[in-house]
Scaffold this active site. Structure first.
Site, PDB file in Angstrom:
ATOM      1  N   GLU A 249      37.033  20.588 -46.035  1.00  0.00           N
ATOM      2  CA  GLU A 249      36.704  20.907 -47.426  1.00  0.00           C
ATOM      3  C   GLU A 249      36.434  19.630 -48.210  1.00  0.00           C
ATOM      4  OE1 GLU A 249      39.703  23.393 -49.174  1.00  0.00           O
ATOM      5  OE2 GLU A 249      39.637  24.878 -47.569  1.00  0.00           O
TER       6      GLU A 249
ATOM      7  N   GLY B  52      42.015  30.774 -53.987  1.00  0.00           N
ATOM      8  CA  GLY B  52      43.220  31.607 -53.902  1.00  0.00           C
ATOM      9  C   GLY B  52      44.239  31.335 -54.987  1.00  0.00           C
TER      10      GLY B  52
ATOM     11  N   HIS C 172      37.843  27.989 -51.990  1.00  0.00           N
ATOM     12  CA  HIS C 172      39.295  27.794 -52.068  1.00  0.00           C
ATOM     13  C   HIS C 172      39.820  28.179 -53.461  1.00  0.00           C
ATOM     14  CE1 HIS C 172      42.707  25.409 -49.963  1.00  0.00           C
ATOM     15  NE2 HIS C 172      43.209  26.389 -50.688  1.00  0.00           N
TER      16      HIS C 172
END
Length: 545
Positions: free
Chosen positions: A278, A298, A296
């Site tokens: 990432e 979450g 990403h």
């Protein structure tokens, strides 16, 4: 313009005289900064590169990061005062845990901060790829009204396989049950009874889960064992048309193998929020319309970020105060610490200090015993507390919950655990005993309105823990209390509390335990020990917060 909390931190950085320094390497919510600034000098290093950050850590007691900062062995080794590293989030892939543990540095995170947000994002992705929401939205914006092309599937009545039944996996199970899904799971660390409480039927192995599941969601940490776990071999065991969701950690799902499985039709749809590398710039998944990808997200809710900042700030402050932080990553606390064990954490450490003060040395075997209600639970956290107290009272080297087990092993001290469901006179009692120089030393404690000593050297008595304790073993004759009181009065030492104890095992001997308002000098203690009738006098210094 800087936020109010940032301005407060900058102001404190120039005016505070605190000896404690906390370096914050990445942006966290203002609420967390305010908590840190109320406790210590805060150095905002959010613009610092790796070398500059390493330099600024030389005088730091704590470091707070998120996921971008790589905390490696060199950085930790160059920070001699560092006691705790706080991760404002869950994953600690960016922190060298082995190096931190070797250095006695506690690593803490915020394991509960984003659980709700991550579980909700999991459900959002599961539904998005089941109903082709992202693709349909993009097509409509491009002028295409094609209802047939984006026909999806219902989740009601389908089987959801949950790999990993920790906090997030459990929350996903509860939410999926509300959609009418059948739940199966795999987690070797979870008992069937616990899984059944959230409606999950445990599978014996991953192969069994893969064979039954229509949807599979992954909720695992990234470790050597889990890296690449969901790969070509497992895809081959899955049903045709299975759908995959991963919001846990990147690298657990083999993205190349997933792309192949989607192209072949084995996997009908997938949704990922995390990736092996990432930020994700190039991926075979980009060309597959059956796959939904998010960057990403979450934990990217206002609520989760606020909780992550405040939770990690509270954990860092607690660690700097010498407390056992239950979110510690590199301390083995065992599974599911009960509320009863939590109540005894402070008692365990203080009893360790009392024990070593009485013993004057270390035993080869230290026995800890939980009685009554406490005896029903695993007490590994109390073992750590006792070791920290015993070693802190017998060593000039810094002792933490991280390095206490290794220090004990180096000194030849082992710990044995005992338990009983009976505790005479109390709901719960915790006992510490061992043999030093041929003499058995024992102390006991409990929790009432506060932490209490419940026994010393076999004498039953009850004394609230205090910063300055005086333990006197004397002849059981008239006048001893008066003599001791007179001497302390002449030394201008005030007695805050005093209890007396007798024991059938020690006829003619009594024990006095006192809490006093100040410590005694060596000369003052020698004077007390020389008093007629006094067999032993020991001072214990506790650091009660």
């Amino acid at each position: 313009m800087a936020s109010p909390a940032t301005m407060l931190v900058l102001c404190l950085r120039t005016t505070t005289m605190s000896a404690v320094k906390i370096v914050v390497a990445e942006s966290i919510a203002d609420a967390g900064l305010e908590l840190l600034a109320a406790y210590a000098q805060v150095d905002l290093a959010t613009e610092a590169d790796h070398e500059e950050l390493t330099r600024r850590l030389r005088e730091a007691d704590a470091l707070v990061v998120r996921s971008a900062t790589q905390v490696d062995a060199r950085m930790i080794g160059a920070s001699p005062k560092l006691r705790v590293i706080g991760r404002a989030g869950i994953g600690v892939d960016n922190i060298d845990l082995e190096a931190a543990t070797r250095a006695g540095v506690l690593v803490v995170n915020a394991p509960q901060a984003n659980t709700v947000s991550a579980a909700e994002h999991t459900m959002a992705l599961l539904l998005a790829q089941a109903r082709n929401i992202a693709q349909a939205d993009a097509a409509l914006r491009n002028g295409s009204w094609d209802r047939k092309r984006f026909r999806g599937v219902e989740v009601h009545g389908k089987t959801l396989g949950i790999i990993g039944l920790g906090n997030i996996g459990t929350l996903v199970a509860k939410r999926a049950a509300a959609f009418g899904m059948r739940l199966i799971g795999y987690d070797p660390y979870v008992l069937p009874a616990r899984a059944s409480r959230v409606g999950v039927e445990l599978c014996a192995d991953l192969a069994g889960l893969c064979a039954e599941a229509d949807f599979i969601t992954v909720h695992l940490p990234r470790t050597r064992e889990t890296e690449g776990l969901i790969g070509a071999d497992l895809f081959a065991l899955m049903q045709d048309g299975v759908r995959i969701v991963n919001t846990s950690r990147g690298g657990i799902v083999d993205e190349e193998a997933l792309a192949d499985a989607v192209r072949s039709g084995k996997v009908a749809g997938a949704a990922l929020d995390v990736y092996s590398s990432e930020p994700l710039r190039d991926s075979p998944l980009f060309e597959l319309p059956q796959v939904v990808l998010t960057p990403h997200l979450g934990a990217s809710t206002r609520e989760a970020q606020d909780r992550a900042a405040t939770d990690v700030a509270e954990a860092v402050v607690a660690a700097l105060n010498g407390e056992l932080v239950l979110s510690a990553v590199n301390v083995d606390l065992g599974q599911d610490i009960s509320d009863e064990v939590r109540r005894f954490l402070a008692v365990a450490e203080h009893l360790g200090k009392v024990f070593v003060a009485l013993a004057g040395g270390l035993p080869r075997v230290l026995t800890i015993r939980a009685e009554g209600r406490l005896g029903e639970y695993a007490i590994r956290p109390l073992r750590l507390g006792v070791l920290k107290g015993v070693l802190a009272g017998s060593s000039d080297a810094p002792v933490s919950y991280v390095n206490a087990p290794a220090m004990a092993a180096d000194r030849g001290v082992s710990v044995e655990e005992e338990s009983s469901d009976e505790a005479r006179g109390y709901q719960s009692v915790f006992r510490v005993s061992g043999v030093v120089a041929g003499r058995t030393i024992s102390v006991a404690g409990t929790v009432g309105r506060g932490p209490l000593i419940a026994g010393i050297l076999g004498f039953a008595l009850e004394l609230p823990l205090a910063n300055h304790l005086l333990i006197i073993r004397n002849e059981d004759i008239p006048g001893m209390i008066g003599r001791v009181g007179t001497l302390l009065g002449e030394l201008d030492i005030n007695i805050a509390d005093m209890v007396l104890g007798r024991s059938q095992d020690h006829p003619g001997i009594a024990l006095m335990a006192l809490s006093v308002d100040r410590s005694m000098s060596d000369a003052e203690l020698d004077g007390l020990r020389a008093m007629e009738g006094v067999g032993e006098a020991v001072e214990v210094e506790l650091d009660l917060h």
